[in-house]
Design a protein around this motif. Structure first.
Motif, PDB file in Angstrom:
ATOM      1  N   ALA A 178       0.828  -1.209   0.000  1.00  0.00           N
ATOM      2  CA  ALA A 178       0.000   0.000   0.000  1.00  0.00           C
ATOM      3  C   ALA A 178       0.861   1.257   0.000  1.00  0.00           C
ATOM      4  O   ALA A 178       0.584   2.214  -0.737  1.00  0.00           O
ATOM      5  N   VAL A 179       1.903   1.271   0.811  1.00  0.00           N
ATOM      6  CA  VAL A 179       2.805   2.433   0.845  1.00  0.00           C
ATOM      7  C   VAL A 179       3.537   2.578  -0.478  1.00  0.00           C
ATOM      8  O   VAL A 179       3.672   3.692  -1.015  1.00  0.00           O
ATOM      9  N   ALA A 180       4.007   1.474  -1.030  1.00  0.00           N
ATOM     10  CA  ALA A 180       4.698   1.529  -2.323  1.00  0.00           C
ATOM     11  C   ALA A 180       3.752   2.036  -3.411  1.00  0.00           C
ATOM     12  O   ALA A 180       4.142   2.869  -4.236  1.00  0.00           O
ATOM     13  N   PHE A 181       2.521   1.550  -3.413  1.00  0.00           N
ATOM     14  CA  PHE A 181       1.552   1.997  -4.413  1.00  0.00           C
ATOM     15  C   PHE A 181       1.242   3.486  -4.239  1.00  0.00           C
ATOM     16  O   PHE A 181       1.076   4.214  -5.222  1.00  0.00           O
ATOM     17  N   PHE A 195       3.302   5.845  -3.109  1.00  0.00           N
ATOM     18  CA  PHE A 195       4.408   6.636  -3.645  1.00  0.00           C
ATOM     19  C   PHE A 195       4.543   6.505  -5.156  1.00  0.00           C
ATOM     20  O   PHE A 195       4.915   7.467  -5.827  1.00  0.00           O
ATOM     21  N   VAL A 196       4.244   5.339  -5.688  1.00  0.00           N
ATOM     22  CA  VAL A 196       4.250   5.189  -7.149  1.00  0.00           C
ATOM     23  C   VAL A 196       3.149   6.046  -7.756  1.00  0.00           C
ATOM     24  O   VAL A 196       3.334   6.675  -8.802  1.00  0.00           O
ATOM     25  N   GLY A 197       2.017   6.122  -7.090  1.00  0.00           N
ATOM     26  CA  GLY A 197       0.922   6.958  -7.573  1.00  0.00           C
ATOM     27  C   GLY A 197       1.229   8.437  -7.484  1.00  0.00           C
ATOM     28  O   GLY A 197       0.745   9.229  -8.303  1.00  0.00           O
ATOM     29  N   LEU A 198       2.020   8.830  -6.500  1.00  0.00           N
ATOM     30  CA  LEU A 198       2.397  10.240  -6.367  1.00  0.00           C
ATOM     31  C   LEU A 198       3.575  10.635  -7.246  1.00  0.00           C
ATOM     32  O   LEU A 198       3.835  11.823  -7.421  1.00  0.00           O
ATOM     33  N   SER A 199       4.287   9.691  -7.781  1.00  0.00           N
ATOM     34  CA  SER A 199       5.499  10.012  -8.528  1.00  0.00           C
ATOM     35  C   SER A 199       5.279  10.882  -9.767  1.00  0.00           C
ATOM     36  O   SER A 199       6.193  11.607 -10.144  1.00  0.00           O
ATOM     37  N   ALA A 256       6.526   1.981 -16.757  1.00  0.00           N
ATOM     38  CA  ALA A 256       6.893   1.543 -15.411  1.00  0.00           C
ATOM     39  C   ALA A 256       5.678   1.230 -14.541  1.00  0.00           C
ATOM     40  O   ALA A 256       5.737   0.301 -13.725  1.00  0.00           O
ATOM     41  N   PHE A 257       4.606   1.969 -14.696  1.00  0.00           N
ATOM     42  CA  PHE A 257       3.440   1.737 -13.833  1.00  0.00           C
ATOM     43  C   PHE A 257       2.804   0.362 -14.061  1.00  0.00           C
ATOM     44  O   PHE A 257       2.519  -0.346 -13.096  1.00  0.00           O
ATOM     45  N   PRO A 258       2.581  -0.072 -15.309  1.00  0.00           N
ATOM     46  CA  PRO A 258       2.055  -1.437 -15.486  1.00  0.00           C
ATOM     47  C   PRO A 258       3.029  -2.523 -15.007  1.00  0.00           C
ATOM     48  O   PRO A 258       2.593  -3.564 -14.513  1.00  0.00           O
ATOM     49  N   VAL A 259       4.331  -2.271 -15.137  1.00  0.00           N
ATOM     50  CA  VAL A 259       5.308  -3.237 -14.628  1.00  0.00           C
ATOM     51  C   VAL A 259       5.179  -3.348 -13.115  1.00  0.00           C
ATOM     52  O   VAL A 259       5.203  -4.446 -12.550  1.00  0.00           O
ATOM     53  N   PHE A 260       5.026  -2.210 -12.446  1.00  0.00           N
ATOM     54  CA  PHE A 260       4.830  -2.218 -10.997  1.00  0.00           C
ATOM     55  C   PHE A 260       3.523  -2.933 -10.639  1.00  0.00           C
ATOM     56  O   PHE A 260       3.480  -3.715  -9.689  1.00  0.00           O
ATOM     57  N   GLY A 261       2.467  -2.675 -11.390  1.00  0.00           N
ATOM     58  CA  GLY A 261       1.189  -3.355 -11.142  1.00  0.00           C
ATOM     59  C   GLY A 261       1.313  -4.861 -11.305  1.00  0.00           C
ATOM     60  O   GLY A 261       0.732  -5.624 -10.525  1.00  0.00           O
ATOM     61  N   VAL A 308       7.677  -7.068  -3.348  1.00  0.00           N
ATOM     62  CA  VAL A 308       7.230  -5.672  -3.230  1.00  0.00           C
ATOM     63  C   VAL A 308       8.432  -4.739  -3.365  1.00  0.00           C
ATOM     64  O   VAL A 308       8.394  -3.753  -4.109  1.00  0.00           O
ATOM     65  N   VAL A 309       9.501  -5.061  -2.662  1.00  0.00           N
ATOM     66  CA  VAL A 309      10.717  -4.246  -2.740  1.00  0.00           C
ATOM     67  C   VAL A 309      11.285  -4.295  -4.158  1.00  0.00           C
ATOM     68  O   VAL A 309      11.668  -3.257  -4.718  1.00  0.00           O
ATOM     69  N   LEU A 310      11.328  -5.474  -4.749  1.00  0.00           N
ATOM     70  CA  LEU A 310      11.847  -5.617  -6.108  1.00  0.00           C
ATOM     71  C   LEU A 310      11.015  -4.826  -7.108  1.00  0.00           C
ATOM     72  O   LEU A 310      11.558  -4.147  -7.993  1.00  0.00           O
ATOM     73  N   ALA A 311       9.704  -4.874  -6.979  1.00  0.00           N
ATOM     74  CA  ALA A 311       8.829  -4.123  -7.890  1.00  0.00           C
ATOM     75  C   ALA A 311       9.061  -2.625  -7.746  1.00  0.00           C
ATOM     76  O   ALA A 311       9.071  -1.898  -8.750  1.00  0.00           O
ATOM     77  N   SER A 312       9.269  -2.162  -6.540  1.00  0.00           N
ATOM     78  CA  SER A 312       9.539  -0.738  -6.331  1.00  0.00           C
ATOM     79  C   SER A 312      10.871  -0.336  -6.937  1.00  0.00           C
ATOM     80  O   SER A 312      10.983   0.718  -7.568  1.00  0.00           O
ATOM     81  N   VAL A 313      11.890  -1.166  -6.756  1.00  0.00           N
ATOM     82  CA  VAL A 313      13.208  -0.871  -7.323  1.00  0.00           C
ATOM     83  C   VAL A 313      13.143  -0.867  -8.846  1.00  0.00           C
ATOM     84  O   VAL A 313      13.709   0.017  -9.503  1.00  0.00           O
TER      85      VAL A 313
END
Length: 120
Positions: free
Chosen positions: A33-36, A38-42, A64-69, A106-111
């Motif tokens: 949720a936190v990662a999403f 910050f990705v949404g605010l980027s 990048a956003f679909p990759v994160f999803g 989750v960490v890998l997706a954020s990186v």
């Protein structure tokens, strides 16, 4: 004369099989949720951008956003698999590995997201 086949004993049910998936779920869902968030605010990082920098950022964010999803979808599958494994001792190691993999993904997706975005 008894013609019935001997019945194999039922595999032992693991009493604490829920611990690894529960701890992983309690850690992974807030992390995701936190990662999403910050990705949404980027996209706001490039609010003051214009011209070529804005175009590069927008193009990279659209990838990048679909990759994160997809990464978060993998996290969901890992969590569901850790809960869905039969609660027997023979599945304990697989359950723990799946439970450990979920927050790591989750960490890998954020990186990966932050690596794919062309930041201004």
């Amino acid at each position: 004369m008894n013609t019935s086949q001997p019945v194999a004993p039922e595999p032992a049910r693991h009493a604490r099989a829920f611990v690894a998936p529960l701890v992983s779920t309690l850690l992974t869902l807030p992390m995701a949720a936190v990662a999403f968030f910050f990705v949404g605010l980027s996209p706001m990082a490039c609010d003051s951008c214009n011209g070529a920098a804005s175009d590069r950022f927008d193009a990279s964010y659209e990838v990048a956003f679909p990759v994160f999803g997809f990464g978060l979808l993998v996290v969901l599958v890992l969590l569901l698999a850790s809960w869905a494994l039969p609660w027997q001792r023979r599945n304990a190691a697989a359950r723990v590995w799946l439970a450990l993999a979920a927050p790591a993904v989750v960490v890998l997706a954020s990186v990966v997201f932050h690596g794919l975005v062309d930041w201004p």
